[in-house]
Design an enzyme around this catalytic site. Structure first.
Site, mmCIF file in Angstrom:
data_model
loop_
_atom_site.group_PDB
_atom_site.id
_atom_site.type_symbol
_atom_site.label_atom_id
_atom_site.label_comp_id
_atom_site.label_asym_id
_atom_site.label_seq_id
_atom_site.Cartn_x
_atom_site.Cartn_y
_atom_site.Cartn_z
ATOM 1 N N THR A 1 6.744 3.550 -1.179
ATOM 2 C CA THR A 1 6.098 4.785 -0.712
ATOM 3 C C THR A 1 6.910 5.497 0.356
ATOM 4 O OG1 THR A 1 3.984 3.687 -1.096
ATOM 5 C CG2 THR A 1 3.941 5.729 0.152
ATOM 6 N N TYR B 1 -4.258 7.451 -10.250
ATOM 7 C CA TYR B 1 -4.748 8.551 -11.096
ATOM 8 C C TYR B 1 -5.642 8.068 -12.244
ATOM 9 C CZ TYR B 1 -4.841 12.913 -13.759
ATOM 10 O OH TYR B 1 -5.259 14.033 -14.431
ATOM 11 N N TYR C 1 0.169 -4.428 -4.109
ATOM 12 C CA TYR C 1 0.079 -3.415 -3.054
ATOM 13 C C TYR C 1 -1.207 -2.628 -3.242
ATOM 14 C CZ TYR C 1 1.517 0.628 -0.146
ATOM 15 O OH TYR C 1 1.595 1.629 0.797
ATOM 16 N N ARG D 1 -4.098 6.277 -1.333
ATOM 17 C CA ARG D 1 -3.084 6.938 -2.157
ATOM 18 C C ARG D 1 -3.377 6.828 -3.653
ATOM 19 N NH1 ARG D 1 1.866 8.508 0.023
ATOM 20 N NH2 ARG D 1 2.115 8.053 2.235
ATOM 21 N N LYS E 1 0.212 -6.822 -0.140
ATOM 22 C CA LYS E 1 0.334 -5.887 0.981
ATOM 23 C C LYS E 1 -0.982 -5.124 1.011
ATOM 24 C CE LYS E 1 2.775 -1.783 2.641
ATOM 25 N NZ LYS E 1 3.757 -0.720 2.335
ATOM 26 N N ILE F 1 4.541 -5.072 6.384
ATOM 27 C CA ILE F 1 5.578 -4.194 5.843
ATOM 28 C C ILE F 1 5.404 -2.888 6.599
ATOM 29 C CG2 ILE F 1 6.446 -2.991 3.811
ATOM 30 C CD1 ILE F 1 5.550 -5.381 2.125
#
Length: 297
Positions: free
Chosen positions: A48, A111, A137, A142, A166, A208
């Site tokens: 990202t 999405y 992740y 997002r 993560k 991270i």
């Protein structure tokens, strides 16, 4: 290298661009060398914070090669490899060269908004396509979908090379549930600088980090103290950066950390559309806090 090395301070590495908008490979080498000299534990590349969706295939390959060449095996490298087309991710894992990469970071499909069963089957299929360790992740802000604790634990128990998550949901109850019930060899890594300290006190094994791009020594000191159980000395460092944590994300990521790196003289303050640089007011506030913290500009 084993997943046991994906602990401590990991860096979600930015991709520097020149003033003309090209990838700045000279600045990239300098930034990676800066991380190495400040003792970071591992790098997370082409994810990202690296603005990966806005890089061409050729640029991604060269960024990867430059980083591997600069690191020279000194620390592990995790590379982003995810998406919302399961078959395409599998094809990438089967056909591209992952030499020099020690694990992959795979984001929840965005999405499409799959069900929890869809998420489980997606990650199970991806893990089956590679012999590399896989780090899940979860970043619902997002992707539009949350990987629940139940599904995370199911994957951790069922799939041998899914070795960590993560977690960037910000949901303490959910993250604590994972930490409490996970297999012993499965790690929970903070995906949010601002809550790394409390997550480590709950049992997370590291972070991270975005802020670590600019302040690896300072933030790394806090992480290592917290991991050692020295909460009394780690907490003041965490509090010292509270305002910066907010500023880094007020105009989106990686706009904030690129502004900080620019103020420190590392990179141009350039992003690729649809992302734009942090506002001038944000830049000024970041620069002022760096001065207050005695960070050399």
């Amino acid at each position: 290298m084993t997943h046991k090395q994906f602990k401590g301070l990991g860096i979600a590495l930015v991709t520097p661009f020149t003033a003309e908008g090209e990838v700045d490979y000279t600045a990239l080498r300098r930034l990676v060398s800066y991380q190495l000299s400040n003792g970071v534990d591992f790098l997370c590349i082409l994810a990202t914070t690296g603005e990966t969706p806005c890089l061409s295939a050729d640029e991604k390959k060269k960024v990867k090669d430059v980083i591997i060449e600069t690191v020279k095996g000194q620390i592990p490298i995790i590379m982003g490899c995810g998406g919302n087309n399961t078959q395409q991710v599998i094809e990438t894992l089967k056909t591209e060269d992952f030499t020099g990469i020690d694990g992959i970071l795979s984001v929840c499909p965005f999405y499409n908004k799959p069900s929890q069963e869809g998420l489980y089957q997606h990650f199970k299929a991806i893990a089956a396509a590679t012999s590399l360790p896989v780090v899940l992740y979860n970043v619902p802000s997002r992707t539009g979908v949350n990987l629940t604790a139940e599904t995370t634990l199911r994957l951790a128990r069922d799939v041998e090379n899914i070795v960590a998550i993560k977690e960037a949901s910000g949901n303490f109850t959910q993250i604590d549930d994972i930490i409490k019930n996970k297999p012993a060899d499965f790690d929970v890594i903070s995906g949010d600088d601002g809550i790394t300290f409390p997550l480590i006190t709950l049992g997370a094994t590291g972070v991270i980090s975005v802020i670590g791009n600019a302040l690896p020594a300072e933030f790394g000191r806090m992480v290592r103290m917290a991991l050692a159980g020295d909460y009394q000395n780690a907490l003041p460092i965490h509090h010292k950066f509270t305002e910066l944590f907010k500023l880094l994300f007020v105009d989106g990521n990686p706009a904030g950390v690129k502004a900080m790196l620019n103020a420190m003289g590392f990179i141009e303050n350039q992003l690729r559309l649809p992302l734009v640089p942090a506002k001038i007011t944000t830049f000024s506030q970041i620069s002022e806090i760096l001065r207050q913290l005695n960070i050399k500009l």
